[in-house]
Design a protein around this motif. Structure first.
Motif, mmCIF file in Angstrom:
data_model
loop_
_atom_site.group_PDB
_atom_site.id
_atom_site.type_symbol
_atom_site.label_atom_id
_atom_site.label_comp_id
_atom_site.label_asym_id
_atom_site.label_seq_id
_atom_site.Cartn_x
_atom_site.Cartn_y
_atom_site.Cartn_z
ATOM 1 N N PHE A 1 1.141 -1.483 0.434
ATOM 2 C CA PHE A 1 -0.109 -0.249 -0.218
ATOM 3 C C PHE A 1 1.234 1.380 0.161
ATOM 4 C CE2 PHE A 1 -3.235 -3.068 1.860
ATOM 5 C CZ PHE A 1 -4.497 -2.705 0.484
ATOM 6 N N GLY A 2 1.734 1.092 0.571
ATOM 7 C CA GLY A 2 2.447 2.314 0.522
ATOM 8 C C GLY A 2 3.490 2.768 -1.005
ATOM 9 N N SER A 3 4.025 2.045 -1.063
ATOM 10 C CA SER A 3 4.168 1.626 -2.618
ATOM 11 C C SER A 3 3.218 2.453 -3.888
ATOM 12 C CB SER A 3 5.035 -0.043 -3.384
ATOM 13 O OG SER A 3 5.953 -0.066 -2.331
ATOM 14 N N VAL A 4 1.792 2.029 -3.873
ATOM 15 C CA VAL A 4 1.356 2.557 -4.416
ATOM 16 C C VAL A 4 0.560 3.764 -4.108
ATOM 17 C CG1 VAL A 4 -1.555 2.099 -4.674
ATOM 18 C CG2 VAL A 4 -0.197 -0.005 -4.909
ATOM 19 N N MET B 1 -2.837 5.155 6.269
ATOM 20 C CA MET B 1 -4.083 4.692 7.235
ATOM 21 C C MET B 1 -4.132 3.413 7.340
ATOM 22 S SD MET B 1 -3.565 7.565 9.477
ATOM 23 C CE MET B 1 -4.236 5.886 10.741
ATOM 24 N N ARG B 2 -4.066 2.983 5.493
ATOM 25 C CA ARG B 2 -3.553 1.569 5.984
ATOM 26 C C ARG B 2 -2.944 1.035 6.221
ATOM 27 N NH1 ARG B 2 -8.029 -1.231 3.088
ATOM 28 N NH2 ARG B 2 -9.919 -0.303 2.679
ATOM 29 N N VAL B 3 -1.092 1.710 5.569
ATOM 30 C CA VAL B 3 -0.514 1.253 4.743
ATOM 31 C C VAL B 3 0.225 1.194 7.205
ATOM 32 C CG1 VAL B 3 2.451 1.538 6.024
ATOM 33 C CG2 VAL B 3 0.625 2.144 3.514
ATOM 34 N N TYR B 4 -0.436 2.352 7.855
ATOM 35 C CA TYR B 4 -0.287 2.432 9.067
ATOM 36 C C TYR B 4 -0.900 0.525 10.057
ATOM 37 C CZ TYR B 4 -0.585 3.431 14.229
ATOM 38 O OH TYR B 4 -0.118 3.879 16.111
ATOM 39 N N PHE B 5 -2.227 0.447 9.901
ATOM 40 C CA PHE B 5 -3.210 -0.155 10.546
ATOM 41 C C PHE B 5 -2.104 -2.063 9.823
ATOM 42 C CE2 PHE B 5 -6.091 -3.773 9.390
ATOM 43 C CZ PHE B 5 -6.571 -3.889 10.547
ATOM 44 N N TYR B 6 -2.008 -2.426 9.132
ATOM 45 C CA TYR B 6 -1.258 -3.366 8.603
ATOM 46 C C TYR B 6 0.534 -3.326 8.954
ATOM 47 C CZ TYR B 6 -5.496 -4.339 5.716
ATOM 48 O OH TYR B 6 -6.162 -4.492 4.814
ATOM 49 N N ALA B 7 0.876 -2.615 9.360
ATOM 50 C CA ALA B 7 2.156 -2.153 10.276
ATOM 51 C C ALA B 7 2.044 -2.255 11.265
ATOM 52 C CB ALA B 7 3.225 -0.865 9.543
ATOM 53 N N THR B 8 1.068 -1.823 11.965
ATOM 54 C CA THR B 8 0.809 -2.200 13.527
ATOM 55 C C THR B 8 -0.077 -2.872 13.797
ATOM 56 O OG1 THR B 8 -0.629 0.285 13.602
ATOM 57 C CG2 THR B 8 2.308 0.174 13.641
ATOM 58 N N ASP C 1 -13.995 4.543 16.116
ATOM 59 C CA ASP C 1 -14.937 4.174 14.735
ATOM 60 C C ASP C 1 -15.116 4.840 13.199
ATOM 61 O OD1 ASP C 1 -14.274 1.880 16.333
ATOM 62 O OD2 ASP C 1 -17.164 2.016 16.901
ATOM 63 N N LYS C 2 -15.430 5.684 13.311
ATOM 64 C CA LYS C 2 -15.868 6.734 12.692
ATOM 65 C C LYS C 2 -14.903 7.019 11.083
ATOM 66 C CE LYS C 2 -19.455 9.285 15.149
ATOM 67 N NZ LYS C 2 -20.324 10.263 15.800
ATOM 68 N N ALA C 3 -13.493 7.325 11.647
ATOM 69 C CA ALA C 3 -12.402 7.394 10.972
ATOM 70 C C ALA C 3 -12.459 6.469 10.555
ATOM 71 C CB ALA C 3 -11.476 7.579 12.053
ATOM 72 N N CYS C 4 -12.847 5.055 10.930
ATOM 73 C CA CYS C 4 -12.826 3.737 10.082
ATOM 74 C C CYS C 4 -13.005 3.725 8.751
ATOM 75 C CB CYS C 4 -12.271 2.750 11.241
ATOM 76 S SG CYS C 4 -12.640 1.149 10.047
ATOM 77 N N THR D 1 -12.567 3.152 4.934
ATOM 78 C CA THR D 1 -12.676 1.940 4.181
ATOM 79 C C THR D 1 -14.013 2.608 3.110
ATOM 80 O OG1 THR D 1 -13.080 1.327 6.337
ATOM 81 C CG2 THR D 1 -14.168 0.260 4.475
ATOM 82 N N MET D 2 -15.277 4.339 3.051
ATOM 83 C CA MET D 2 -15.339 4.537 2.346
ATOM 84 C C MET D 2 -15.014 4.286 1.432
ATOM 85 S SD MET D 2 -18.303 3.404 3.230
ATOM 86 C CE MET D 2 -17.445 2.071 4.417
ATOM 87 N N LEU D 3 -14.142 5.161 1.845
ATOM 88 C CA LEU D 3 -13.037 6.365 1.149
ATOM 89 C C LEU D 3 -12.521 4.343 -0.849
ATOM 90 C CD1 LEU D 3 -10.736 9.139 2.593
ATOM 91 C CD2 LEU D 3 -12.638 8.954 0.441
ATOM 92 N N PHE D 4 -11.982 3.944 -0.304
ATOM 93 C CA PHE D 4 -12.182 2.647 -0.985
ATOM 94 C C PHE D 4 -12.595 2.007 -2.050
ATOM 95 C CE2 PHE D 4 -9.938 -1.439 -2.108
ATOM 96 C CZ PHE D 4 -9.041 -1.137 -2.125
ATOM 97 N N ARG D 5 -13.926 1.794 -1.239
ATOM 98 C CA ARG D 5 -14.583 1.041 -1.754
ATOM 99 C C ARG D 5 -15.304 1.973 -3.128
ATOM 100 N NH1 ARG D 5 -18.124 -2.895 1.114
ATOM 101 N NH2 ARG D 5 -16.462 -4.175 2.507
ATOM 102 N N ASN D 6 -15.655 3.779 -2.521
ATOM 103 C CA ASN D 6 -16.001 4.883 -3.581
ATOM 104 C C ASN D 6 -15.202 4.808 -4.545
ATOM 105 O OD1 ASN D 6 -18.378 5.035 -2.265
ATOM 106 N ND2 ASN D 6 -17.405 7.024 -1.106
#
Length: 289
Positions: free
Chosen positions: A23-26, A71-78, A85-88, A92-97
């Motif tokens: 995800f960081g490379s993308v 934030m995906r990079v941070y989540f999968y790294a840590t 919840d709201k930020a999550c 997530t909706m940004l990706f799906r959209n």
């Protein structure tokens, strides 16, 4: 039941850690490519043709996806989620959209090229900037409205689990929401296949028109790239809900889907003979569009 199985925290952390550099490379590649593409589209081509309107919005959709990747990079790294919840739900909706809006905008580009090649005269009253703007507004409204019920379901999912499962949201079955995205992507793919076949047949009939042979190659490259976007990036991740055996490959397929934002700039390049030229140098080309 949920349509995927959640793993325990330790096993999940070990399996997901390699996705952080992907995800960081993308993100590192997609941000400058789409930012520069958007700048060129607006500065050199303006919003003087329907195809440019659709491409500008496609670039915006890709940039919104890129914004969600840190934030995906941070989540999968840590293996932790620090923002609640709201930020999550928002990230997530940004990706799906992105998958939904991109699939529609790419299809609009395909249909616009179809009308320009197969019905150049009869489609002039349809292929206007005004109509393209209206279509774009409807797409964004449609995508945002669909976020409402999906966000409610996602919030319930997080209430039953915890924030460490942020990007592991699974639709509850049976659910109409679960099948919306695959049906949308399959419908858009069908439109792209039919459009590609019609344009290919039309161009084959005029193959001896050597004066525009280079333009024909570019046109077919656009259609080929659009089909690749669907079959490689959009379709596999959308069909997870249908094929149970694919569910363990969910995160790798999400990684693959995110790569689409790095390849869309090639679509802009092949769409214009003078993509890198200033506006005054490409007025004629834009008029043809």
């Amino acid at each position: 039941m949920f349509n995927c199985t959640l793993e325990n925290g330790t096993e999940r952390d070990m399996r997901n850690t390699p996705y952080a550099p992907v995800f960081g490379s993308v993100m590192m590649l997609g941000l400058p490519l789409n930012a520069v593409s958007l700048w060129i589209l607006l500065r050199c081509h303006s919003l003087k043709s329907p195809s440019v309107v659709f491409m500008v919005n496609l670039a915006i959709s890709d940039l919104l996806l890129v914004i969600s990747l840190p934030m995906r990079v941070y989540f999968y790294a840590t293996g932790t989620w620090p923002l609640g919840d709201k930020a999550c739900i928002c990230f997530t909706m940004l990706f799906r959209n992105n998958i939904r809006s991109s699939s529609i905008f790419i299809t609009f580009i395909t249909v616009d090229r179809l009308l320009a090649v197969v019905y150049p005269l009869r489609s002039r009253h349809l292929r206007t900037t005004s109509n393209a703007m209206k279509a774009v507004v409807l797409v964004w409204l449609f995508v945002l409205v669909w976020n409402i019920p999906e966000s409610v379901e996602f919030s319930r999912f997080l209430d039953k689990n915890n924030e460490s499962t942020c990007f592991e949201f699974c639709h509850k079955l049976p659910s109409t929401l679960a099948y919306f995205q695959p049906m949308l992507v399959l419908t858009m793919l069908a439109v792209n296949i039919v459009s590609t076949a019609l344009v290919s047949w039309t161009l084959h009939r005029h193959l001896n028109d050597s004066a525009r042979i280079n333009n024909k190659v570019n046109v077919m490259m656009i259609f080929a790239m659009n089909l690749m976007m669907f079959t490689v990036f959009f379709l596999p991740v959308s069909l997870i809900v249908i094929f149970e055996s694919w569910r363990r490959a969910r995160t790798p397929l999400i990684c693959l889907a995110s790569v689409n934002c790095c390849l869309d700039p090639l679509l802009y390049y092949f769409s214009f003979d003078g993509f890198w030229k200033r506006k005054e140098d490409v007025d004629t080309s834009v008029a043809r569009e």
